[in-house]
Design an enzyme around this catalytic site. Structure first.
Site, PDB file in Angstrom:
ATOM      1  N   ASP A 139     -65.558   1.201 -36.945  1.00 18.26           N
ATOM      2  CA  ASP A 139     -66.902   0.862 -37.439  1.00 18.26           C
ATOM      3  C   ASP A 139     -67.824   0.529 -36.265  1.00 18.26           C
ATOM      4  O   ASP A 139     -68.990   0.919 -36.252  1.00 18.26           O
ATOM      5  CB  ASP A 139     -66.864  -0.352 -38.389  1.00 18.26           C
ATOM      6  CG  ASP A 139     -66.877   0.051 -39.857  1.00 18.26           C
ATOM      7  OD1 ASP A 139     -66.261   1.087 -40.192  1.00 18.26           O
ATOM      8  OD2 ASP A 139     -67.489  -0.681 -40.667  1.00 18.26           O
ATOM      9  N   ASP A 188     -59.514  -0.279 -37.789  1.00 22.56           N
ATOM     10  CA  ASP A 188     -60.537  -0.426 -38.826  1.00 22.56           C
ATOM     11  C   ASP A 188     -61.798  -1.019 -38.203  1.00 22.56           C
ATOM     12  O   ASP A 188     -62.908  -0.514 -38.405  1.00 22.56           O
ATOM     13  CB  ASP A 188     -60.012  -1.343 -39.938  1.00 22.56           C
ATOM     14  CG  ASP A 188     -61.052  -1.575 -41.023  1.00 22.56           C
ATOM     15  OD1 ASP A 188     -61.637  -0.579 -41.492  1.00 22.56           O
ATOM     16  OD2 ASP A 188     -61.304  -2.744 -41.374  1.00 22.56           O
ATOM     17  N   TYR A 225     -52.121  -5.004 -43.027  1.00 23.10           N
ATOM     18  CA  TYR A 225     -52.585  -4.506 -44.321  1.00 23.10           C
ATOM     19  C   TYR A 225     -51.462  -4.521 -45.364  1.00 23.10           C
ATOM     20  O   TYR A 225     -51.734  -4.621 -46.558  1.00 23.10           O
ATOM     21  CB  TYR A 225     -53.087  -3.057 -44.202  1.00 23.10           C
ATOM     22  CG  TYR A 225     -54.549  -2.901 -43.864  1.00 23.10           C
ATOM     23  CD1 TYR A 225     -55.066  -3.439 -42.689  1.00 23.10           C
ATOM     24  CD2 TYR A 225     -55.410  -2.208 -44.707  1.00 23.10           C
ATOM     25  CE1 TYR A 225     -56.404  -3.270 -42.370  1.00 23.10           C
ATOM     26  CE2 TYR A 225     -56.743  -2.034 -44.396  1.00 23.10           C
ATOM     27  CZ  TYR A 225     -57.245  -2.570 -43.235  1.00 23.10           C
ATOM     28  OH  TYR A 225     -58.563  -2.400 -42.923  1.00 23.10           O
ATOM     29  N   ASP A 249     -60.014  -7.147 -27.539  1.00 26.80           N
ATOM     30  CA  ASP A 249     -61.317  -7.802 -27.311  1.00 26.80           C
ATOM     31  C   ASP A 249     -62.092  -7.087 -26.203  1.00 26.80           C
ATOM     32  O   ASP A 249     -63.290  -6.823 -26.321  1.00 26.80           O
ATOM     33  CB  ASP A 249     -61.158  -9.305 -27.039  1.00 26.80           C
ATOM     34  CG  ASP A 249     -60.087  -9.648 -26.008  1.00 26.80           C
ATOM     35  OD1 ASP A 249     -59.378  -8.728 -25.537  1.00 26.80           O
ATOM     36  OD2 ASP A 249     -59.951 -10.842 -25.664  1.00 26.80           O
ATOM     37  N   LYS A 301     -53.050  -6.530 -28.328  1.00 30.03           N
ATOM     38  CA  LYS A 301     -53.344  -7.920 -27.963  1.00 30.03           C
ATOM     39  C   LYS A 301     -52.021  -8.485 -27.439  1.00 30.03           C
ATOM     40  O   LYS A 301     -51.494  -9.483 -27.946  1.00 30.03           O
ATOM     41  CB  LYS A 301     -53.874  -8.660 -29.217  1.00 30.03           C
ATOM     42  CG  LYS A 301     -54.398 -10.053 -28.963  1.00 30.03           C
ATOM     43  CD  LYS A 301     -55.704 -10.113 -28.185  1.00 30.03           C
ATOM     44  CE  LYS A 301     -56.063 -11.563 -27.881  1.00 30.03           C
ATOM     45  NZ  LYS A 301     -57.215 -11.686 -26.948  1.00 30.03           N
TER      46      LYS A 301
END
Ligand code: IPM
Ligand code: MN
Length: 385
Positions: free
Chosen positions: A251, A247, A143, A223, A191
């Site tokens: 959601d 983020d 970000y 994942d 990851k």
């Protein structure tokens, strides 16, 4: 003891103003029951601020926030500004505000409320009992890191994912501390099979875990985590993630609760804590009284817990939300398209009344207010003034 608190309220865009109003109403209820005084100061941010002041974070807004005891934000983002560059968009105002306030740990609880477990698109038997606390790193990673931008000929663009050991250490400690107050388990998401930032993340988290021998730590690739969240959400307690992964996963976790409108958040660790529902500005339903204010009201409960030191009152407000849902009240997002269809599960909540029509944003706020007041009356024997 008289308790005074100044709260900056930034309604922002879309449904932001509607849900903020209900969160403020819940906090005001409290002032009738205890010797506390909340002073609310409203300021523009995001698209609303661009329209009035040509910038998504006016200096007056920022200064008010820095001088407040807590900041409450509705939502930012409006389609009319989609054509602007990333530094000029409404979202840039929020990202600048987060940086200025300094809160690096974004707490996002995802809870399956028993009364609306049938609202989840997932099998009720899977989501039942799910209670996850996401701890999302909020001030670093892709970000914010440089270099970033479009390359000169416009045929490519780049962003940078960067983390320092210190950034990982401080947010990891928050995750372990949260776990101590819960079921004592942290799942760290990365990851590490591909990214160096993730290898640094994993090694640092393993080292910090030694300070918390009573907390169990496991690691999951992002994942795999995305898959386990929907197939086995009850396996998680605290989920620790870097900024972008958090983020996305938070959601996704909305599917566990049944609606994005249910999710609350608190950003802690900086000068001034920031509270915001996770749902965005939802411009398509703005101004129609259709928005679910429960995520915003639950964010107000987090404000009571993390900024006002009112843990009991925070729990009472959360319980008020449960009671209202249990009594069968629903905003539109919590009513399945076909209410006459039989429930998917054979374990429908026996006590919950099946809702026939949706209540509006302000009706839901009023219902929670009433339930909250009743709980305050009973639980703490406060005297109404
Ligand atoms: C969130 C939002 C923000 C984010 C946007 C509006 C900048 O999606 O709080 O999850 O990406 O952090
Ligand atoms: Mn988001």
């Amino acid at each position: 003891m008289h308790f005074k608190m100044k709260i900056a309220v930034l309604p922002g865009d879309g449904v932001g103003p509607e849900v903020c109003r209900e969160a403020v109403r819940a906090l005001k209820t409290l002032t009738h029951y205890c010797d506390c005084d909340f002073q609310f100061v409203e300021r523009p941010i995001g698209g609303a601020a661009i329209r009035e002041h040509d910038t998504p974070l006016p200096d007056a807004t920022l200064q008010t926030c820095l001088k407040s005891d807590a900041v409450f934000l509705g939502a930012v983002g409006a389609p009319e500004f989609d054509h602007l560059s990333s530094e000029q968009r409404p979202e840039a105002g929020l990202l600048r505000l987060r940086t200025a306030l300094g809160g690096f740990a974004n707490l996002r609880p995802a809870i399956s409320y028993p009364a609306i477990a049938d609202c989840s698109p997932l099998k009720e038997s899977r989501v039942k009992g799910a209670d996850i606390m996401f701890v999302r790193e909020l001030l670093g990673g892709i970000y914010f890191a440089h270099p970033r931008g479009f390359d000169p000929d416009g045929t490519s663009a780049h962003n940078t994912m960067r983390y320092s050991v210190a950034e990982i250490e401080r947010v990891a400690r928050v995750a372990f501390e949260q776990a101590r107050t819960r079921r004592k388990k942290v799942t760290s998401v990365d990851k590490a099979n591909v990214l160096e930032t993730s290898q640094l993340w994993r090694n640092t988290v393993i080292r910090i875990a030694r300070e918390f021998p009573d907390v169990k730590l496991d690691h999951m690739y992002v994942d795999a985590c995305a898959m386990h969240l929907v197939s086995n959400p009850t396996r998680f307690d605290v989920v620790l993630t870097e900024n972008l992964f958090g983020d996305i996963l938070s959601d996704e976790a909305a599917a566990i609760t049944g609606s994005l409108g249910m999710l609350a958040s608190a950003t802690i660790g900086g000068e001034v804590n920031l509270y915001e529902p996770v749902h965005g500005s939802a411009p398509d339903i703005a101004g129609k009284g259709l928005a679910n204010p429960l995520g915003a009201i639950a964010s107000a409960a987090m404000l009571l817990r993390h900024s006002a030191g009112m843990a009991q009152e925070a729990a009472a407000l959360e319980e008020a939300i449960s009671h209202v849902l249990q009594a069968g009240h629903r905003t539109a997002d919590l009513i399945p398209q076909d209410v006459s269809a039989p429930a998917q599960s054979s374990h429908a909540q026996p006590a919950a009344i099946k809702p026939r029509h949706a209540v509006s944003t302000s009706e839901m706020g009023a219902l929670v207010e009433r339930a909250f007041a009743a709980l305050l009356d009973r639980r703490f024997a406060y005297h109404a003034v």
